[in-house]
Design an enzyme around this catalytic site. Structure first.
Site, short mmCIF file in Angstrom:
data_model
loop_
_atom_site.label_atom_id
_atom_site.label_comp_id
_atom_site.label_asym_id
_atom_site.label_seq_id
_atom_site.Cartn_x
_atom_site.Cartn_y
_atom_site.Cartn_z
N GLU A 1 -1.31 -17.90 19.93
CA GLU A 1 -0.10 -18.27 20.68
C GLU A 1 0.76 -19.17 19.82
O GLU A 1 0.27 -20.07 19.15
CB GLU A 1 -0.48 -18.97 21.99
CG GLU A 1 -0.90 -17.96 23.05
CD GLU A 1 -1.36 -18.64 24.34
OE1 GLU A 1 -1.67 -19.83 24.32
OE2 GLU A 1 -1.42 -17.94 25.37
N ASP B 1 19.99 -1.40 22.38
CA ASP B 1 18.58 -1.04 22.47
C ASP B 1 18.41 0.23 21.64
O ASP B 1 18.78 1.32 22.06
CB ASP B 1 18.23 -0.79 23.95
CG ASP B 1 16.77 -0.39 24.13
OD1 ASP B 1 16.10 -0.07 23.13
OD2 ASP B 1 16.31 -0.38 25.30
N ARG C 1 2.39 1.12 18.79
CA ARG C 1 3.10 0.90 20.05
C ARG C 1 3.47 -0.56 20.19
O ARG C 1 2.60 -1.44 20.17
CB ARG C 1 2.17 1.33 21.19
CG ARG C 1 2.75 1.33 22.59
CD ARG C 1 1.86 2.16 23.50
NE ARG C 1 1.82 3.52 23.00
CZ ARG C 1 2.78 4.42 23.19
NH1 ARG C 1 3.83 4.13 23.94
NH2 ARG C 1 2.70 5.62 22.66
N TYR D 1 -6.74 -15.26 18.73
CA TYR D 1 -5.70 -15.87 19.57
C TYR D 1 -4.72 -16.60 18.69
O TYR D 1 -5.12 -17.40 17.84
CB TYR D 1 -6.32 -16.86 20.57
CG TYR D 1 -6.10 -16.40 21.98
CD1 TYR D 1 -4.80 -16.28 22.46
CD2 TYR D 1 -7.15 -16.07 22.82
CE1 TYR D 1 -4.57 -15.82 23.76
CE2 TYR D 1 -6.93 -15.61 24.11
CZ TYR D 1 -5.63 -15.49 24.58
OH TYR D 1 -5.42 -15.03 25.84
N LYS E 1 8.50 4.82 18.02
CA LYS E 1 9.19 6.11 18.20
C LYS E 1 9.56 6.64 16.81
O LYS E 1 8.66 6.87 16.01
CB LYS E 1 10.34 5.94 19.19
CG LYS E 1 9.80 5.51 20.57
CD LYS E 1 10.84 5.32 21.63
CE LYS E 1 10.18 4.80 22.91
NZ LYS E 1 11.17 4.47 23.96
N THR F 1 11.77 -0.43 20.05
CA THR F 1 10.32 -0.23 20.01
C THR F 1 9.97 0.02 18.54
O THR F 1 10.85 0.24 17.71
CB THR F 1 9.88 1.03 20.80
OG1 THR F 1 10.52 2.17 20.23
CG2 THR F 1 10.24 0.92 22.26
C1 LIG Z 1 11.07 3.69 25.06
C2 LIG Z 1 12.19 2.81 25.42
C3 LIG Z 1 12.00 1.48 25.83
C4 LIG Z 1 10.68 0.90 26.24
O1 LIG Z 1 9.63 0.99 25.51
P1 LIG Z 1 8.14 0.71 26.08
O2 LIG Z 1 7.45 0.31 24.83
O3 LIG Z 1 7.70 2.00 26.66
O4 LIG Z 1 8.22 -0.39 27.07
C5 LIG Z 1 13.11 0.68 26.03
N1 LIG Z 1 14.33 1.15 25.85
C6 LIG Z 1 14.57 2.43 25.50
C7 LIG Z 1 15.97 2.88 25.32
C8 LIG Z 1 13.50 3.30 25.28
O5 LIG Z 1 13.76 4.56 24.96
#
Ligand SMILES: *Cc1c(COP(=O)(O)O)cnc(C)c1O
Length: 439
Positions: free
Chosen positions: A60, A204, A239, A58, A233, A230
């Site tokens: 936090e 994003d 993840r 933990y 990807k 993220t």
């Molecule tokens: C995949 C994605 C997310 C979210 O990711 P998670 O980890 O699945 O919540 C946010 N924005 C965009 C543009 C994405 O492609």
């Protein structure tokens, strides 16, 4: 210690039910062609760290300021993750705690906005993401949403319309980036519009993060007030999510520290929105695994990898065009290809199903101005990060397009499917996943 040649022996001996499920997934990943654009395969070291003992801790708070004792080593890991992230994206601030990309977006939006404020994001059906204002998502429930779209002709963001909408609706923040946008995100053009209407700009980069980190995709840093991503990807980490800023500055909303009266920095507000605002204890094993992945991404080989992702996508796009497939925006600058199947007389749903039977994993996807529902769709999205991780190149891309075409041209035919599946197996056998588990 778990030996790399016989991993999971403890699990095998104590819970054969879950062990068997895990082994079936290992085999599925190994024996299918993973073309889902948002997926990738982490390295074995990342896998080890993500499965490590830091899951027990933990922590936090933030390094040096935790609510719990015993945090000296997780502090070291989180500090390294932050430093490496800042180096990777050449920026002054990183928060590596968001559990996912959606949490990163929630924290960014809740820091920059009040409930009821207006946001502008790319329409989900045009390549945006749920968290950019979809009515079924928190972003669509808490904020007033204006969605911009791509143009029918070019498949790229329609900046004339976007500017008009921004002038009319005066959003407090504009979100750029998406989940099915095959082209470079046009940060500079978005910045111009944001400046014209006095909006913040959020990027994003969940999808192209690995391409941004290697300089293959333009960087959002000089243009955006806040950047979310993220880590799983194209960046090929565990993840999770992350929030970045080019430069930390004093917050413009007059929020002051209670005792000193000092104006707080935006970083302080972002940090407290993440924790305690929307999360509790951070996933320290995942944060440590992020640090491992960022270390890999800082190496020159990762740039070669990222370039190969794009080369592979472009090879695939050209092969598809040669077989008369229609691609949204006519091609790709990135790892993503969005195929409009309308004139092939096949729905996205049917294509996804048939390809899955043949061992090729893709996802059905809305195309801009789609007349079918999100459950059926007229398109499918394919991406090259995962198969590039396996080491596949130009020859395999051409071969895979040929296989995709065989399935889609003869969608009801089980014999075709079986034949393709055995070719898929042969390709997969030549590029084994997790060689560490095989040798
Ligand atoms: C995949 C994605 C997310 C979210 O990711 P998670 O980890 O699945 O919540 C946010 N924005 C965009 C543009 C994405 O492609």
């Amino acid at each position: 210690m778990v030996s790399t040649k016989e991993p999971y022996t403890f699990l095998q001996n104590t819970d054969s039910e879950l062990y068997d499920i895990l082994m079936r997934e290992v085999s599925r990943e190994d024996h299918t062609l993973e073309l889902i654009a948002s997926e990738n395969f982490v390295s074995y070291p990342v896998l080890e760290m993500a499965g490590g003992v830091m899951t027990n801790k933990y922590a936090e708070g933030y390094p040096g300021a935790r609510y719990y004792g015993g945090c000296e080593h997780v502090d070291e890991a989180e500090n390294l993750a932050r430093e490496r992230a800042q180096k990777l994206f050449n920026c002054g601030y990183a928060n590596v705690q968001p559990h996912s990309g959606s949490q990163a977006n929630m924290a960014a939006l809740m820091t920059f906005l009040n409930v009821g404020d207006t946001i502008m994001g790319l329409d989900l059906a045009h390549g945006g993401h749920l968290t950019h204002g979809s009515p079924v998502n928190f972003s669509g429930k808490l904020y007033n949403v204006v969605s911009y779209q791509v143009s029918r002709e070019t498949g790229r963001v329609n900046f004339d319309e976007c500017r008009k909408q921004a002038k009319e609706h005066k959003p407090k923040i504009i979100i750029c980036g998406g989940s099915a946008y095959p082209r470079f995100i046009e940060f500079e053009q978005f910045r111009e519009i944001a400046d014209e209407v006095g909006a913040f700009l959020m990027a994003d980069i969940a999808h192209p993060a690995g391409l941004v980190a290697t300089g293959i995709h333009p960087s959002p840093m000089p243009y955006c007030d806040v950047v979310t991503t993220t880590t799983h990807k194209t960046l090929r980490g565990p993840r999770g999510g992350m929030i970045l800023m080019d430069k930390d500055v004093e917050n413009p909303w007059g929020v002051v520290a209670p005792k000193s009266g000092r104006t707080k920095m935006i970083s302080e507000l972002l940090n407290s929105t993440v924790m305690p605002g929307i999360q509790g204890g951070p996933l320290m094993h995942i944060i440590a695994a992020k640090a491992v992945a960022f270390g890999e991404a800082l190496k020159p080989e990762f740039k070669t990898y990222a370039q190969q992702i794009v080369d592979n996508a472009q090879t695939m796009a050209n092969a598809l065009l040669e077989k008369d497939y229609q691609l949204v925006s006519g091609g790709t600058d990135t790892h993503v290809i969005l195929i409009d199947l309308t004139h092939k007389g096949v729905t996205g749903k049917a294509a996804e199903k048939a390809l899955e039977r043949a061992g090729i994993t893709v996802n059905k996807n809305m195309v801009p101005f789609d007349e079918r529902s999100p459950f059926v769709t007229s398109g499918m999205r394919v991406g090259t990060p995962a198969i590039t991780t396996r080491g596949m190149g130009k020859n395999e891309m051409n071969h895979i397009v040929d296989l995709i075409d065989q399935v889609i041209s003869d969608i009801e035919n089980d014999t075709t499917n079986d034949r393709v599946k055995s070719e898929v197996n042969t390709i997969c056998d030549s590029f084994p996943l997790y060689r560490e588990l095989h040798d």
